[in-house]
Write an enzyme that holds these catalytic residues in place. Structure first.
Site, mmCIF file in Angstrom:
data_model
loop_
_atom_site.group_PDB
_atom_site.id
_atom_site.type_symbol
_atom_site.label_atom_id
_atom_site.label_comp_id
_atom_site.label_asym_id
_atom_site.label_seq_id
_atom_site.Cartn_x
_atom_site.Cartn_y
_atom_site.Cartn_z
ATOM 1 N N HIS A 26 -9.886 2.345 0.059
ATOM 2 C CA HIS A 26 -9.780 1.243 1.016
ATOM 3 C C HIS A 26 -10.777 1.355 2.181
ATOM 4 C CE1 HIS A 26 -7.743 -1.850 3.389
ATOM 5 N NE2 HIS A 26 -6.924 -2.068 2.387
ATOM 6 N N HIS A 49 0.804 -1.227 0.000
ATOM 7 C CA HIS A 49 0.000 0.000 0.000
ATOM 8 C C HIS A 49 0.843 1.287 0.000
ATOM 9 C CE1 HIS A 49 -3.513 -2.382 0.242
ATOM 10 N NE2 HIS A 49 -3.649 -2.485 1.544
ATOM 11 N N GLU A 53 -11.768 -3.310 -3.193
ATOM 12 C CA GLU A 53 -10.862 -2.257 -3.655
ATOM 13 C C GLU A 53 -10.632 -2.386 -5.160
ATOM 14 O OE1 GLU A 53 -7.310 -2.807 -1.052
ATOM 15 O OE2 GLU A 53 -8.700 -4.180 -0.106
HETATM 16 C C1 BGC Z 1 -4.856 -6.258 1.746
HETATM 17 C C2 BGC Z 1 -4.676 -7.029 3.019
HETATM 18 C C3 BGC Z 1 -4.179 -6.090 4.075
HETATM 19 C C4 BGC Z 1 -5.209 -4.992 4.232
HETATM 20 C C5 BGC Z 1 -4.815 -3.963 5.259
HETATM 21 C C6 BGC Z 1 -5.848 -5.176 1.982
HETATM 22 O O1 BGC Z 1 -5.967 -4.410 0.834
HETATM 23 O O2 BGC Z 1 -5.288 -7.075 0.700
HETATM 24 O O3 BGC Z 1 -3.755 -8.098 2.827
HETATM 25 O O4 BGC Z 1 -4.005 -6.738 5.294
HETATM 26 O O5 BGC Z 1 -5.373 -4.331 3.008
HETATM 27 O O6 BGC Z 1 -3.543 -3.529 5.069
#
Ligand code: BGC
Length: 392
Positions: free
Chosen positions: A222, A148, A353
């Protein structure tokens, strides 16, 4: 003496009536306020202070309200959707996204509640990639992998905000210039993320970006949703449809293996609506996978539909992206106390997402995520809300 007694009794009765009258008046005035709030004849856009950054910068919360009582609150810290209030089948509004009441919650550890994720949503294996013969080392913030956008991704940056109003919608455009080398990425990348609330109970998010050096880019939104109401319980009874016949399987570190597999006869088959909890036990760790959307990349198409049986809310997601990550809130573990003092347990929220596939820089067979100088990155996602009453 007797006269005095009569006089005092009358005074007491008079004062009691006066008190009762003002209490009633107070109540009916509150009622009028509530009604005005619900049945507004115009959409409104307000700005409130949300908190202060450790370096003293003030953070604002933009509150967009439509005349149906739908409300989106967005902070210029991380271009984060802090709250999304949507009426249920009886018209009663609830906040349906997980998060924090105050900025300080978001400044601490957050699992990306409501965040704008960038430069690259999800994981890049070992936090490295090679582009035009050059190797780039990114921040490694998920064991050896990059997640991310790194240690300080777009969700932890302060964005410039410009609110605007149209005839039947209003919104805020957030801008951020990510400098060359930030979190290890090449190129100065100028980005905008625009949130738009419409009278049709839609929240649109539009993304634009340009760069002066080729760079991977994969922006997403998210939010953790619970369509019953945030913090009210788990989401396992929500009914999910995903417009995807294929999925990208992952290894033990949640990195795609590169295969693209059919969902047929697997717990990933949401092509017919299915409760999230129905087959979740057959997926090790819970759902945390990228689904390959049917339809053409670049055109706005239905990606997913979720309905909640109790309050009757329905959310549809449309996107121009080729994939959607479905994450069933597997890592929520009671360690977070969120909005209104609610404790978030495992599966208390789900994320859908819209994005490009995780780890694309290592998979030339996946749709490309490389933005080159002179090109314009243009993506959009739309969340549309209705209730079972609208469809009955
Ligand atoms: C991911 C997860 C992650 C979560 C929070 C999601 O987009 O796919 O693996 O734990 O975000 O970071």
């Amino acid at each position: 003496m007797r006269q005095n007694m009569y006089f005092s009794a009358l005074t007491i009765i008079f004062l009691s009536l006066l008190l009762a009258f003002s209490a009633c008046k107070g109540k009916s005035e509150n009622k009028v306020q509530e009604t005005l709030g619900k049945g507004k004849t115009t959409m409104t856009l307000e700005k409130k202070e949300f908190g202060t950054m450790p370096d003293g910068r003030k953070i604002d919360l933009y509150i967009l309200t439509n005349t149906n009582g739908m409300k989106a609150k967005i902070a210029n810290y991380g271009a984060i959707l802090v709250s999304l209030i949507v009426p249920d089948k009886n018209g009663k509004p609830d906040d349906i996204t997980l998060g924090y009441d105050h900025l300080k919650g978001y400044l601490k550890e957050t699992p990306y509640f409501g965040a704008t994720v960038g430069r690259y949503a999800n994981r890049i294996k070992d936090g490295k990639f090679t582009l035009n013969g050059e190797e780039y080392q990114l921040a490694q913030n998920d064991s050896d992998n990059h997640l991310h956008g790194g240690t300080k991704g777009f969700d932890k940056r302060v964005w410039d905000a410009s609110p605007f109003e149209n005839e039947d919608s209003l919104g805020v455009k957030f801008s951020y210039l990510s400098p060359d080398g930030e979190e290890g990425y090449p190129g100065n990348l100028s980005c905008t993320v625009t949130y738009i609330l419409t009278e049709k109970n839609e929240l649109k998010i539009e993304y634009e970006a340009q760069t002066d050096k080729a760079t991977p880019i994969n922006l997403t939104h998210h939010s953790y949703f619970n369509l019953e109401s945030q913090g009210s319980g788990d989401i396992l009874d929500h009914i999910l449809y995903i417009n995807a016949e294929r999925v990208t399987p992952v290894d033990s570190e949640l990195i795609p293996t590169g295969e693209i597999l059919s969902v047929k006869d697997t717990p990933f088959d949401f092509t017919s609506p299915m409760a999230i909890g129905e087959s979740i036990d057959r997926v090790s760790g819970g759902y945390d996978h990228n689904f390959v959307l049917n339809g053409e990349e670049g055109t706005l198409k239905l990606a997913a539909r979720v309905s909640e049986p109790n309050k009757g809310r329905i959310m549809e997601i449309y996107t121009t992206e080729p994939g959607i990550q479905f994450y069933s809130g597997n890592f929520l573990d009671r360690s977070i106390t969120g909005k209104s003092g609610k404790i978030y347990e495992k599966h208390y929220g789900f994320c859908l997402e819209p994005q490009h596939f995780p780890d694309s820089p290592h998979h030339p067979e996946f749709p490309s995520t490389i933005l080159k100088p002179g090109e314009k990155y243009l993506k959009s996602t739309l969340f549309r809300f209705s209730t079972i009453m609208d469809n009955s």
